[in-house]
Scaffold this motif. Structure first.
Motif, PDB file in Angstrom:
ATOM      1  N   GLU A 227     -21.572 -28.681 -27.215  1.00  0.00           N
ATOM      2  CA  GLU A 227     -20.873 -27.312 -26.406  1.00  0.00           C
ATOM      3  C   GLU A 227     -19.550 -27.834 -25.595  1.00  0.00           C
ATOM      4  O   GLU A 227     -18.648 -27.000 -25.117  1.00  0.00           O
ATOM      5  CB  GLU A 227     -21.747 -26.720 -25.727  1.00  0.00           C
ATOM      6  CG  GLU A 227     -23.000 -26.110 -26.490  1.00  0.00           C
ATOM      7  CD  GLU A 227     -22.471 -25.211 -27.886  1.00  0.00           C
ATOM      8  OE1 GLU A 227     -21.227 -24.416 -27.425  1.00  0.00           O
ATOM      9  OE2 GLU A 227     -23.086 -25.280 -28.785  1.00  0.00           O
TER      10      GLU A 227
ATOM     11  N   ASP B 158     -14.367 -26.324 -30.721  1.00  0.00           N
ATOM     12  CA  ASP B 158     -15.012 -26.402 -32.109  1.00  0.00           C
ATOM     13  C   ASP B 158     -14.131 -27.274 -32.934  1.00  0.00           C
ATOM     14  O   ASP B 158     -14.663 -27.708 -34.104  1.00  0.00           O
ATOM     15  CB  ASP B 158     -15.092 -24.808 -32.415  1.00  0.00           C
ATOM     16  CG  ASP B 158     -16.217 -24.019 -31.914  1.00  0.00           C
ATOM     17  OD1 ASP B 158     -16.943 -24.610 -30.796  1.00  0.00           O
ATOM     18  OD2 ASP B 158     -16.231 -22.759 -32.086  1.00  0.00           O
TER      19      ASP B 158
ATOM     20  N   LEU C 268     -29.569 -26.340 -31.917  1.00  0.00           N
ATOM     21  CA  LEU C 268     -28.174 -25.823 -32.324  1.00  0.00           C
ATOM     22  C   LEU C 268     -28.159 -25.002 -33.646  1.00  0.00           C
ATOM     23  O   LEU C 268     -28.915 -25.218 -34.548  1.00  0.00           O
ATOM     24  CB  LEU C 268     -27.316 -27.137 -32.719  1.00  0.00           C
ATOM     25  CG  LEU C 268     -25.945 -27.078 -32.972  1.00  0.00           C
ATOM     26  CD1 LEU C 268     -25.147 -27.802 -32.058  1.00  0.00           C
ATOM     27  CD2 LEU C 268     -25.417 -27.247 -34.223  1.00  0.00           C
TER      28      LEU C 268
END
Length: 557
Positions: free
Chosen positions: A289, A293, A322
């Motif tokens: 995170e 992305d 996840l």
């Protein structure tokens, strides 16, 4: 170089696993009074094996003759070749032979299983020769989806016995994936008595897609992806993992691993130099995170390295570490087994619902770790065996491989389609399958090895299909009267509130059966219980067409 040790009088070959099934490879070769085990694999359970974690071969025959077992020879580091070792090694006293990576993976299995027994390990390679009283054993490099795969050759005075392990031929593969075709041809020219060979893709025409084409396809798709990339693959498919690492490096993406078996096998192989990736490109999954992305690749597998299972959890937002999100690209690089195809279709639906782009391997862009028809014929033509035994495949695959062997020049009467436990005997003139030894499945459930059998599986199947029906009665044996009950309980059988009349009738029937039993001069609890099972079973089936497991409970005060 002549590797024949001495004149051999008795030769046997016995499959204890790996025939009539994909996985669970285990083949016994006996030469005179010495026994050799080729692979010791497991199989992950079929759907009807409820609650079972793994299945291994029954090694009763080997245990009965364990003083003759001289070695366990491993062709490669996948579970279907090494997975049974941790469950059987305490019953055997033989050294283990395998390539550098295979031995490292076995040692890790033993450590994780808490095995403290001292085991002799011998690391072998393409040039190794292991010398025994009756025979010598040598090896040759093969190509598979994991590096350091080996074929195994037992040299007898009647000709070599060659076990290919799992293999394919791919001219684009180099380094520790490259097959030694020259050595295979030399073995064939020196005379081969028997070839024992992988049949997994024997029904698939032509050749496999070259791995460099797959690599190019992955790189193209990575270049198009805008968000996170999640790659679903088997933990044991090292070729595919390396291709993903190269594509990630090219696009300056960080790589994270999701799946314990994947991370463990990757770390072992990387320490030994089998993976190329810079340290700064690897990040723990908990830190994903922290990055944009478009800078992330996640390689995911599930328990036992089953990738479809992990994807399913991620698609339903149920993975504890996840989950997928809108904008992700998911690569499915695995070909599911027949019993996983429906599940994969369901998982893809869930992924599409989550606004994820799904890229799955199609038939044009797919490479198996096993040789297709032309590759299998190439092995047959290189080895030129007198006798042929197709293994590692369902029976239809073994038959397809047998036809290929006949096309390659093996006499049809010299081709043997064996079942588990069949003994192939060679007396110097003829090969015959004329004996049978104990063979079958041993089921692993948790830490239990073999304590779950067909009866327990049958009970689990009954419980899963029609539920459980319990009738509880408390008696006073002195006065021969019912003190409490009958009390009826059911789970997974009928909805109690809507079936009160049925349960009331079952209660009265139970009372009548018990009272009748109490009127006998000698009270036999087992007979009363059996009567309850029989009559209640018939009654419930007539009224519901279901057969729940019926458990009578009689207690005394």
């Amino acid at each position: 170089m002549n590797l024949v040790k001495k004149e051999n009088n008795h030769i046997k070959m016995i499959p204890l696993g790996g025939v009539g099934e994909i996985a669970k490879n285990m083949y016994i070769v006996e030469v005179d009074d010495e026994m050799f085990m080729l692979d010791a694999g497991l199989m992950f359970p079929e759907d009807e094996m409820l609650g079972i974690d793994a299945v291994i071969p029954d090694i009763s025959y080997v245990i009965e003759n364990k003083e003759r077992l001289k070695g366990i020879f491993l062709s490669h580091g996948h579970e279907d070749a090494i997975g049974a070792l941790q469950y059987i090694i305490n019953d055997l006293d033989a050294p283990i032979y395998g390539s550098r990576l295979t031995i490292a993976l076995v040692k890790n299995h033993m450590k994780e299983a808490g095995i403290t027994k001292k085991i002799k390990f011998y690391t072998v390679n393409n040039a190794s020769i292991m010398r025994f009283k009756s025979v010598n054993v040598s090896f040759f490099n093969t190509s598979h989806s994991i590096p350091d795969a080996l074929g195994i050759v037992i040299h007898t005075s009647e000709g070599a016995i060659v076990y290919t392990g799992e293999f394919k031929f791919d001219q684009s593969l180099q380094g520790s994936y490259r097959p030694d075709i020259h050595k295979m041809a030399q073995i064939g020219e020196s005379g081969v008595l028997m070839l024992i060979s992988d049949s997994t893709e024997a029904e698939k025409p032509g050749y496999n897609m070259p791995e460099n084409v797959i690599e190019s396809h992955i790189a193209d798709e990575f270049a198009k992806a805008k968000g996170r990339i999640i790659v679903s693959c088997y933990a044991s498919n090292f070729i595919r993992i390396q291709q993903v690492l190269l594509a990630a490096a090219k696009e300056n993406r960080k790589v994270s691993f999701l799946g314990k078996s994947l991370e463990s096998s990757f770390n072992i192989a990387r320490k030994l130099g089998y993976f190329e990736i810079q340290d700064q490109l690897l990040v723990p999954v908990k830190d994903v995170e922290k990055y944009p992305d478009n800078e992330i690749v996640i390689i995911a597998t599930g328990s036992h390295g089953e990738p479809i299972e992990a994807l399913g959890q991620m698609a339903k937002q149920k993975n504890s570490i996840l989950n997928v999100k809108e904008g992700d690209t998911v690569f499915i690089t695995t070909t599911p087994s027949s019993n996983m195809e429906v599940k994969l279709g369901s998982v893809i639906n869930d992924l599409v619902k989550a606004d994820v782009k799904v890229v799955s391997t199609n038939k044009k862009i797919h490479a198996s770790g096993h040789g297709c028809m032309e590759e299998l014929k190439m092995m047959l033509n290189l080895i030129q065996p007198k006798y042929f035994v197709p293994v590692q495949g369902e029976f239809k695959m073994q038959i397809a491989h047998a036809k290929l062997a006949a096309e390659a020049g093996v006499l049809p009467e010299h081709i043997f389609l064996l079942e588990k436990g069949d003994v192939l005997n060679y007396d110097g003139e003829n090969m015959r399958a004329n004996e049978k030894v104990t063979a079958g499945n041993v089921l692993i459930d948790g830490i239990g090895v073999g304590d779950v059998g067909n009866i327990v599986l049958r009970d689990r199947r009954l419980l899963s299909e029609d539920g459980i029906f319990i009738a509880v009665v408390t008696l006073d044996p002195k006065s021969k009267t019912i003190v409490a009950g009958p009390q009826i309980q059911s789970r997974g059988f009928v909805y109690v509130r809507e079936s009160e009349a049925l349960l009331k009738e079952a209660e009265e029937m139970t009372r009548a059966i018990v009272e009748e039993g109490l009127m006998q001069k000698r009270i036999e609890w087992s007979e009363i219980k059996q009567e309850m099972r029989d009559k209640l079973g018939k009654f419930l089936y007539e009224n519901t067409k279901r057969r729940p497991m019926i458990i009578p409970v009689i207690s005394e005060i």
